[in-house]
Design a protein around this motif. Structure first.
Motif, PDB file in Angstrom:
ATOM      1  N   MET A   1       0.848  -1.203   0.000  1.00 43.27           N
ATOM      2  CA  MET A   1       0.000   0.000   0.000  1.00 43.27           C
ATOM      3  C   MET A   1       0.878   1.245   0.000  1.00 43.27           C
ATOM      4  SD  MET A   1      -2.934   1.212   2.704  1.00 43.27           S
ATOM      5  CE  MET A   1      -1.846   1.020   4.088  1.00 43.27           C
ATOM      6  N   LEU A   2       0.531   2.179  -0.881  1.00 46.99           N
ATOM      7  CA  LEU A   2       1.281   3.419  -1.022  1.00 46.99           C
ATOM      8  C   LEU A   2       0.310   4.581  -0.828  1.00 46.99           C
ATOM      9  CD1 LEU A   2       4.316   3.843  -1.800  1.00 46.99           C
ATOM     10  CD2 LEU A   2       3.528   4.359  -4.110  1.00 46.99           C
ATOM     11  N   VAL A   3       0.573   5.447   0.159  1.00 46.96           N
ATOM     12  CA  VAL A   3      -0.300   6.595   0.416  1.00 46.96           C
ATOM     13  C   VAL A   3       0.554   7.851   0.551  1.00 46.96           C
ATOM     14  CG1 VAL A   3      -2.112   5.246   1.533  1.00 46.96           C
ATOM     15  CG2 VAL A   3      -0.245   6.174   2.911  1.00 46.96           C
ATOM     16  N   ALA A   4      -0.084   9.008   0.373  1.00 47.00           N
ATOM     17  CA  ALA A   4       0.670  10.258   0.415  1.00 47.00           C
ATOM     18  C   ALA A   4      -0.115  11.363   1.099  1.00 47.00           C
ATOM     19  CB  ALA A   4       1.049  10.699  -1.004  1.00 47.00           C
ATOM     20  N   GLY A   5       0.629  12.310   1.672  1.00 54.00           N
ATOM     21  CA  GLY A   5       0.061  13.522   2.242  1.00 54.00           C
ATOM     22  C   GLY A   5       0.758  14.717   1.633  1.00 54.00           C
ATOM     23  N   VAL A   6      -0.003  15.712   1.213  1.00 55.32           N
ATOM     24  CA  VAL A   6       0.549  16.919   0.586  1.00 55.32           C
ATOM     25  C   VAL A   6       0.111  18.122   1.404  1.00 55.32           C
ATOM     26  CG1 VAL A   6       0.702  18.306  -1.513  1.00 55.32           C
ATOM     27  CG2 VAL A   6       0.414  15.823  -1.680  1.00 55.32           C
ATOM     28  N   ASP A   7       1.071  18.798   2.014  1.00 59.21           N
ATOM     29  CA  ASP A   7       0.800  19.953   2.872  1.00 59.21           C
ATOM     30  C   ASP A   7       1.331  21.205   2.188  1.00 59.21           C
ATOM     31  OD1 ASP A   7       0.498  21.832   4.855  1.00 59.21           O
ATOM     32  OD2 ASP A   7       1.947  20.944   6.235  1.00 59.21           O
ATOM     33  N   VAL A   8       0.422  22.012   1.651  1.00 60.04           N
ATOM     34  CA  VAL A   8       0.811  23.237   0.954  1.00 60.04           C
ATOM     35  C   VAL A   8       0.650  24.421   1.895  1.00 60.04           C
ATOM     36  CG1 VAL A   8       0.429  24.721  -1.034  1.00 60.04           C
ATOM     37  CG2 VAL A   8       0.135  22.255  -1.255  1.00 60.04           C
ATOM     38  N   GLY A   9       1.755  24.906   2.417  1.00 62.74           N
ATOM     39  CA  GLY A   9       1.745  26.061   3.301  1.00 62.74           C
ATOM     40  C   GLY A   9       1.999  27.344   2.551  1.00 62.74           C
ATOM     41  N   SER A  10       1.944  28.462   3.243  1.00 62.69           N
ATOM     42  CA  SER A  10       2.150  29.754   2.598  1.00 62.69           C
ATOM     43  C   SER A  10       3.594  29.953   2.158  1.00 62.69           C
ATOM     44  CB  SER A  10       1.750  30.883   3.557  1.00 62.69           C
ATOM     45  OG  SER A  10       2.531  30.824   4.741  1.00 62.69           O
ATOM     46  N   VAL A  11       4.527  29.301   2.844  1.00 64.00           N
ATOM     47  CA  VAL A  11       5.943  29.445   2.524  1.00 64.00           C
ATOM     48  C   VAL A  11       6.519  28.188   1.886  1.00 64.00           C
ATOM     49  CG1 VAL A  11       8.252  29.815   3.505  1.00 64.00           C
ATOM     50  CG2 VAL A  11       6.299  31.129   4.365  1.00 64.00           C
ATOM     51  N   ASP A  19       5.128   4.014   2.581  1.00 65.85           N
ATOM     52  CA  ASP A  19       5.165   2.738   1.874  1.00 65.85           C
ATOM     53  C   ASP A  19       5.505   1.665   2.903  1.00 65.85           C
ATOM     54  OD1 ASP A  19       5.429   0.619   0.179  1.00 65.85           O
ATOM     55  OD2 ASP A  19       7.212   1.348  -0.860  1.00 65.85           O
ATOM     56  N   GLY A  20       4.472   0.991   3.411  1.00 70.41           N
ATOM     57  CA  GLY A  20       4.699   0.005   4.468  1.00 70.41           C
ATOM     58  C   GLY A  20       5.147   0.695   5.742  1.00 70.41           C
ATOM     59  N   VAL A  56      -0.246   5.203  -6.322  1.00 72.31           N
ATOM     60  CA  VAL A  56      -0.584   5.720  -4.991  1.00 72.31           C
ATOM     61  C   VAL A  56      -2.062   5.459  -4.724  1.00 72.31           C
ATOM     62  CG1 VAL A  56      -0.565   7.729  -3.480  1.00 72.31           C
ATOM     63  CG2 VAL A  56       1.176   7.502  -5.241  1.00 72.31           C
ATOM     64  N   ASP A  57      -2.345   4.734  -3.647  1.00 76.68           N
ATOM     65  CA  ASP A  57      -3.710   4.321  -3.351  1.00 76.68           C
ATOM     66  C   ASP A  57      -4.600   5.465  -2.879  1.00 76.68           C
ATOM     67  OD1 ASP A  57      -3.554   1.300  -3.649  1.00 76.68           O
ATOM     68  OD2 ASP A  57      -1.918   1.665  -2.251  1.00 76.68           O
ATOM     69  N   PHE A  58      -4.031   6.409  -2.126  1.00 82.54           N
ATOM     70  CA  PHE A  58      -4.848   7.513  -1.601  1.00 82.54           C
ATOM     71  C   PHE A  58      -3.941   8.687  -1.278  1.00 82.54           C
ATOM     72  CE2 PHE A  58      -8.024   9.716   0.885  1.00 82.54           C
ATOM     73  CZ  PHE A  58      -9.238   9.226   0.398  1.00 82.54           C
ATOM     74  N   VAL A  59      -4.407   9.893  -1.621  1.00 82.89           N
ATOM     75  CA  VAL A  59      -3.657  11.129  -1.345  1.00 82.89           C
ATOM     76  C   VAL A  59      -4.550  12.088  -0.567  1.00 82.89           C
ATOM     77  CG1 VAL A  59      -2.329  13.045  -2.311  1.00 82.89           C
ATOM     78  CG2 VAL A  59      -2.391  10.852  -3.525  1.00 82.89           C
ATOM     79  N   VAL A  60      -4.041  12.588   0.551  1.00 79.94           N
ATOM     80  CA  VAL A  60      -4.752  13.600   1.342  1.00 79.94           C
ATOM     81  C   VAL A  60      -4.015  14.931   1.220  1.00 79.94           C
ATOM     82  CG1 VAL A  60      -5.300  14.365   3.699  1.00 79.94           C
ATOM     83  CG2 VAL A  60      -5.836  12.034   2.985  1.00 79.94           C
ATOM     84  N   GLY A  61      -4.752  15.975   0.934  1.00 82.02           N
ATOM     85  CA  GLY A  61      -4.183  17.317   0.861  1.00 82.02           C
ATOM     86  C   GLY A  61      -4.518  18.108   2.104  1.00 82.02           C
ATOM     87  N   THR A  62      -3.600  18.970   2.535  1.00 77.97           N
ATOM     88  CA  THR A  62      -3.837  19.805   3.711  1.00 77.97           C
ATOM     89  C   THR A  62      -3.089  21.124   3.542  1.00 77.97           C
ATOM     90  OG1 THR A  62      -3.895  19.779   6.132  1.00 77.97           O
ATOM     91  CG2 THR A  62      -1.898  18.919   5.103  1.00 77.97           C
ATOM     92  N   GLY A  63      -3.195  21.989   4.542  1.00 82.83           N
ATOM     93  CA  GLY A  63      -2.561  23.301   4.454  1.00 82.83           C
ATOM     94  C   GLY A  63      -3.479  24.324   3.830  1.00 82.83           C
ATOM     95  N   TYR A  64      -3.021  25.565   3.788  1.00 81.42           N
ATOM     96  CA  TYR A  64      -3.902  26.625   3.293  1.00 81.42           C
ATOM     97  C   TYR A  64      -4.211  26.466   1.809  1.00 81.42           C
ATOM     98  CZ  TYR A  64      -1.155  29.905   0.406  1.00 81.42           C
ATOM     99  OH  TYR A  64      -0.479  30.505  -0.621  1.00 81.42           O
ATOM    100  N   GLY A  65      -3.362  25.749   1.077  1.00 80.93           N
ATOM    101  CA  GLY A  65      -3.579  25.565  -0.359  1.00 80.93           C
ATOM    102  C   GLY A  65      -4.261  24.262  -0.719  1.00 80.93           C
TER     103      GLY A  65
END
Length: 262
Positions: A1-11, A19-20, A56-65
């Motif tokens: 299982m491959l998952v990702a988190g993307v945190d887009v901040g102001s800077v 991965d495991g 990638v099985d699932f991607v979660v986005g976070t941060g102001y963007g």
């Protein structure tokens, strides 16, 4: 299982891939376009790992963007993601202090990293990375130099926590012959007091995790400990807490364990 988190901040934009039992991270400047920064940094890490986006099985986005990220499967608030990431990085944490480029937040959490309560300062630059950048520029220094400048110095009293007025005050103190280190020490103490008051409004805590790029400032961390009378821990990858938390939430989604998010 491959998952990702993307945190887009102001800077800065941060991406974490799980991965495991292994976690891979990448950090890059956000620049003018949060959408482009998020996608570019995600693709760069995918290329570095030698995997395709479709794997990638699932991607979660976070941060102001996060809302601008069309390629993510789910957008989750930075409060939730930072709480989860901090609890994972520093087990036993009762609260999280996160100082970002444009805001600062204090989050009270349980042992699983679930949010119990939070306070956020996003209306004023005081106590944020931007505030430190402005005052560092007035001192003719880089933000990365502030901790060393303040080390062992007696803090001067600063009357203003407004970024605009503080800059003028710093210039005035320099003109009066005050030592740069003493000014920075005063700045750190003022920021610590402001953040400590936010923590105290959430009730007593005995173990705090400090995240965000500002957490690398060791003198500020010590000021926070002195003001709070509690342990303040900075994880090795303090800037990645939001992205790691997002990736952990993505894993929960795949495993069907995300009910606590609702």
């Amino acid at each position: 299982m491959l998952v990702a988190g993307v945190d887009v901040g102001s800077v800065a934009t941060k991406v974490a891939v799980i991965d495991g039992d292994k976690t891979y991270c990448r950090l890059a400047p956000t620049g003018w376009s949060p959408r482009d920064a998020g996608l570019r940094t995600f693709r760069e890490l995918m290329a570095e790992l030698g995997v395709s986006e479709k794997q990638v099985d699932f991607v979660v986005g976070t941060g102001y963007g996060r809302i601008s990220l069309s390629f993510v499967h789910k957008a989750v608030t930075e409060i939730t993601c930072h709480a989860r990431g901090a609890a994972h990085m520093v087990p036993g944490s009762a609260a999280v202090i996160d100082v970002g480029g444009q805001d600062s937040k204090v989050i009270k959490i349980d042992h699983r990293g679930r949010v119990l309560d939070f306070i956020m300062n996003d209306k004023c630059a005081a106590g944020t990375g931007r505030f430190l950048q402005v005052t560092a520029a007035a001192l003719g220094a880089d933000v990365s130099e502030l901790a060393d400048l303040a080390w062992g110095k007696k803090p001067v009293n600063l009357s203003s926590m407004c970024a605009v007025f503080a800059e003028s005050e710093v210039i005035g103190l320099l003109a009066a012959g005050k030592d740069k280190g003493e000014i920075v020490a005063g700045l750190h103490r003022s920021i610590a007091r402001r953040i400590a008051s936010m923590v105290q409004r959430l009730g007593p805590v005995d173990r705090i995790t400090f995240t965000g790029g500002v957490a690398r400032n060791e003198d500020l961390r010590l000021c926070l400990e002195a003001e709070l009378g509690a342990e303040v821990v900075v994880p090795e990858q303090c800037q990645m807490a939001g992205a790691v938390g997002a990736a952990l939430i993505a894993r929960d989604q795949v495993e069907g364990k995300a009910q606590w998010l609702s």
